[in-house]
Design a protein around this motif. Sequence first.
Motif, PDB file in Angstrom:
ATOM      1  N   GLY A  33     -37.500 -21.679 -31.837  1.00  0.00           N
ATOM      2  CA  GLY A  33     -37.871 -22.734 -30.903  1.00  0.00           C
ATOM      3  C   GLY A  33     -39.197 -23.350 -31.311  1.00  0.00           C
ATOM      4  N   THR A  34     -39.468 -24.525 -30.787  1.00  0.00           N
ATOM      5  CA  THR A  34     -40.703 -25.237 -31.116  1.00  0.00           C
ATOM      6  C   THR A  34     -41.932 -24.413 -30.756  1.00  0.00           C
ATOM      7  N   SER A  35     -41.926 -23.781 -29.599  1.00  0.00           N
ATOM      8  CA  SER A  35     -43.087 -22.988 -29.169  1.00  0.00           C
ATOM      9  C   SER A  35     -43.341 -21.822 -30.106  1.00  0.00           C
ATOM     10  N   ALA A  36     -42.285 -21.165 -30.558  1.00  0.00           N
ATOM     11  CA  ALA A  36     -42.442 -20.044 -31.485  1.00  0.00           C
ATOM     12  C   ALA A  36     -43.025 -20.528 -32.808  1.00  0.00           C
ATOM     13  N   VAL A  37     -42.540 -21.653 -33.295  1.00  0.00           N
ATOM     14  CA  VAL A  37     -43.066 -22.211 -34.545  1.00  0.00           C
ATOM     15  C   VAL A  37     -44.548 -22.545 -34.383  1.00  0.00           C
ATOM     16  N   ALA A  38     -44.892 -23.185 -33.274  1.00  0.00           N
ATOM     17  CA  ALA A  38     -46.288 -23.555 -33.020  1.00  0.00           C
ATOM     18  C   ALA A  38     -47.183 -22.324 -33.005  1.00  0.00           C
ATOM     19  N   GLU A  39     -46.720 -21.268 -32.366  1.00  0.00           N
ATOM     20  CA  GLU A  39     -47.511 -20.045 -32.272  1.00  0.00           C
ATOM     21  C   GLU A  39     -47.722 -19.410 -33.647  1.00  0.00           C
ATOM     22  N   ILE A  40     -46.669 -19.353 -34.439  1.00  0.00           N
ATOM     23  CA  ILE A  40     -46.757 -18.752 -35.766  1.00  0.00           C
ATOM     24  C   ILE A  40     -47.663 -19.580 -36.678  1.00  0.00           C
ATOM     25  N   VAL A  41     -47.501 -20.897 -36.639  1.00  0.00           N
ATOM     26  CA  VAL A  41     -48.296 -21.780 -37.501  1.00  0.00           C
ATOM     27  C   VAL A  41     -49.749 -21.832 -37.028  1.00  0.00           C
ATOM     28  N   GLY A  42     -49.941 -21.764 -35.707  1.00  0.00           N
ATOM     29  CA  GLY A  42     -51.292 -21.838 -35.161  1.00  0.00           C
ATOM     30  C   GLY A  42     -51.696 -23.243 -34.757  1.00  0.00           C
ATOM     31  N   CYS A  43     -50.696 -24.044 -34.375  1.00  0.00           N
ATOM     32  CA  CYS A  43     -50.967 -25.413 -33.954  1.00  0.00           C
ATOM     33  C   CYS A  43     -50.468 -25.611 -32.528  1.00  0.00           C
ATOM     34  N   THR A  44     -50.671 -26.797 -31.996  1.00  0.00           N
ATOM     35  CA  THR A  44     -50.192 -27.091 -30.657  1.00  0.00           C
ATOM     36  C   THR A  44     -48.682 -27.329 -30.676  1.00  0.00           C
ATOM     37  N   HIS A  45     -48.084 -27.220 -29.503  1.00  0.00           N
ATOM     38  CA  HIS A  45     -46.649 -27.490 -29.357  1.00  0.00           C
ATOM     39  C   HIS A  45     -46.339 -28.911 -29.814  1.00  0.00           C
ATOM     40  N   ARG A  46     -47.171 -29.866 -29.419  1.00  0.00           N
ATOM     41  CA  ARG A  46     -46.952 -31.277 -29.782  1.00  0.00           C
ATOM     42  C   ARG A  46     -47.010 -31.465 -31.299  1.00  0.00           C
ATOM     43  N   GLN A  47     -47.998 -30.843 -31.960  1.00  0.00           N
ATOM     44  CA  GLN A  47     -48.092 -30.950 -33.421  1.00  0.00           C
ATOM     45  C   GLN A  47     -46.846 -30.376 -34.080  1.00  0.00           C
ATOM     46  N   ALA A  48     -46.400 -29.227 -33.606  1.00  0.00           N
ATOM     47  CA  ALA A  48     -45.212 -28.598 -34.180  1.00  0.00           C
ATOM     48  C   ALA A  48     -43.990 -29.489 -33.984  1.00  0.00           C
ATOM     49  N   LEU A  49     -43.822 -30.011 -32.786  1.00  0.00           N
ATOM     50  CA  LEU A  49     -42.671 -30.872 -32.510  1.00  0.00           C
ATOM     51  C   LEU A  49     -42.673 -32.096 -33.419  1.00  0.00           C
ATOM     52  N   ASN A  50     -43.818 -32.740 -33.548  1.00  0.00           N
ATOM     53  CA  ASN A  50     -43.903 -33.930 -34.398  1.00  0.00           C
ATOM     54  C   ASN A  50     -43.598 -33.604 -35.851  1.00  0.00           C
ATOM     55  N   ARG A  51     -44.155 -32.511 -36.356  1.00  0.00           N
ATOM     56  CA  ARG A  51     -43.913 -32.145 -37.751  1.00  0.00           C
ATOM     57  C   ARG A  51     -42.469 -31.728 -37.980  1.00  0.00           C
ATOM     58  N   LEU A  52     -41.893 -30.982 -37.039  1.00  0.00           N
ATOM     59  CA  LEU A  52     -40.504 -30.550 -37.186  1.00  0.00           C
ATOM     60  C   LEU A  52     -39.559 -31.754 -37.144  1.00  0.00           C
ATOM     61  N   LYS A  53     -39.850 -32.726 -36.305  1.00  0.00           N
ATOM     62  CA  LYS A  53     -39.027 -33.948 -36.275  1.00  0.00           C
ATOM     63  C   LYS A  53     -39.140 -34.702 -37.592  1.00  0.00           C
ATOM     64  N   ASP A  54     -40.347 -34.729 -38.165  1.00  0.00           N
ATOM     65  CA  ASP A  54     -40.549 -35.357 -39.467  1.00  0.00           C
ATOM     66  C   ASP A  54     -39.751 -34.615 -40.540  1.00  0.00           C
ATOM     67  N   LEU A  55     -39.809 -33.294 -40.514  1.00  0.00           N
ATOM     68  CA  LEU A  55     -39.039 -32.502 -41.476  1.00  0.00           C
ATOM     69  C   LEU A  55     -37.538 -32.727 -41.296  1.00  0.00           C
ATOM     70  N   GLU A  56     -37.109 -32.913 -40.063  1.00  0.00           N
ATOM     71  CA  GLU A  56     -35.695 -33.177 -39.806  1.00  0.00           C
ATOM     72  C   GLU A  56     -35.289 -34.534 -40.383  1.00  0.00           C
ATOM     73  N   GLU A  57     -36.138 -35.538 -40.236  1.00  0.00           N
ATOM     74  CA  GLU A  57     -35.840 -36.853 -40.809  1.00  0.00           C
ATOM     75  C   GLU A  57     -35.696 -36.778 -42.326  1.00  0.00           C
ATOM     76  N   ARG A  58     -36.438 -35.867 -42.949  1.00  0.00           N
ATOM     77  CA  ARG A  58     -36.369 -35.679 -44.397  1.00  0.00           C
ATOM     78  C   ARG A  58     -35.322 -34.633 -44.787  1.00  0.00           C
ATOM     79  N   GLU A  59     -34.518 -34.197 -43.806  1.00  0.00           N
ATOM     80  CA  GLU A  59     -33.413 -33.253 -44.000  1.00  0.00           C
ATOM     81  C   GLU A  59     -33.868 -31.907 -44.555  1.00  0.00           C
ATOM     82  N   MET A  60     -35.078 -31.486 -44.179  1.00  0.00           N
ATOM     83  CA  MET A  60     -35.591 -30.180 -44.596  1.00  0.00           C
ATOM     84  C   MET A  60     -35.326 -29.122 -43.533  1.00  0.00           C
ATOM     85  N   VAL A  61     -35.086 -29.535 -42.288  1.00  0.00           N
ATOM     86  CA  VAL A  61     -34.687 -28.657 -41.191  1.00  0.00           C
ATOM     87  C   VAL A  61     -33.678 -29.408 -40.339  1.00  0.00           C
TER      88      VAL A  61
END
Length: 78
Positions: A33-61
Amino acid sequence: MAPERDAESGKYTDAYSDEDFIDAIQVEGGLAGTSAVAEIVGCTHRQALNRLKDLEEREMVTSKDVGRSLAWQLPSDE
């Protein structure tokens, strides 16, 4: 810690790499989940969501709706 700026463009640089987010999904067993990723990476939930959406657009996740949340996974090698 204040974000750093690129010397030439003046834009803020990313404090976290794409690999940081991909590794976080792998740490969670390939589905996170987004919250788990944010916690592991050490960033905010919003930062994780934005980056994960970017990675999804690039078909990396890829993402799946799970209730009112998103779960992230690495694309399968079909």
